[in-house]
Design a protein around this motif. Structure first.
Motif: not given
Lengths: 114, 111
Positions: A35, A37, A42-43, A45, A48, A89, A91, A108, B41-42, B88, B101-104
């Protein structure tokens, strides 16, 4: 190891250079994900892997991005001719079998392209 | 709008109060997951709720899922300063091999 690891933690590069990002998934996890960011977002994609195959590459932003996975374990994400908009970043996550399961994330790699 | 949108984007409350975050999605799902992220981070998995479940608890966390409204909520009770993070939601869209994933929601717990 106990969790997903990624290297390097941080990478600063000059525009136009190639970079390689590495991901070591949890041992035994067959599914691996990349992913991206951007700051405060948000993340996104990217790709995969199921084993060494990539059934879904739909998220790769351009042909400058590629990824491979060998031995059903380590994966590398390569960005060629980096651009400033690649700064983000990156991930990596893995899950035991399928995408519907819990994904375990690495810390990350923070990439900055100058 | 995107699959998996969180609401609000940011939430600031006092320690000890309850925090509620919402997530809406657009397509049919197999399950919905909530993750937490500290300092960009993660992500750490918090809880997974399947499409045939309506409510799930884990410690101070309570997640609800309403598939008719295509929405989920995450409730954190008795919040602590250490709960400060981004949260998220992620949905696995039926027929697609990925989590979206959403934007959080950026949650800040003030001591």
């Amino acid at each position: 190891g106990a969790g997903v690891s990624q290297s390097p933690s941080n990478k600063v590069t000059e525009k136009g250079k190639d970079v390689e990002l590495r991901c070591d998934p949890i041992s035994g996890h067959t599914a691996l994900y990349w992913y991206r960011q951007s700051l405060g977002q948000g993340l996104e994609f990217l790709i995969y892997f199921q084993g060494n195959s990539a059934p879904d590459k739909s998220g790769l932003p351009s042909d400058r991005f590629s990824a491979e996975r060998t031995g059903g374990s380590v994966s590398t994400l390569t960005i060629q001719r980096t651009q400033q908009e690649d700064s983000a970043v990156y991930l990596c996550a893995s899950s035991l079998i399928a995408v519907q399961e819990t994904q375990y994330f690495g810390p990350g790699t923070r990439l900055l392209v100058l | 709008s995107q699959q998996g949108e969180e609401d609000p984007q940011a939430l600031s409350i006092q320690e000890g109060e309850n925090a509620t975050m919402n997530c809406s999605y657009k397509t049919s799902i197999n399950n919905l997951q909530w993750y937490r992220q500290n300092s960009g981070r993660g992500l750490v998995h918090l809880i997974l709720i399947r499409s045939n479940e309506r409510e799930k608890h884990s410690g101070r966390l309570r997640v609800t899922l309403d598939t008719s409204k295509k929405s989920s909520s995450l409730l954190i009770t008795a919040s602590r300063a250490a709960d400060t993070a981004s949260y998220f939601c992620a949905t696995d869209v039926q027929g697609a091999q990925k989590l979206v994933f959403g934007q959080g929601t950026r949650l800040t717990i003030n001591p």
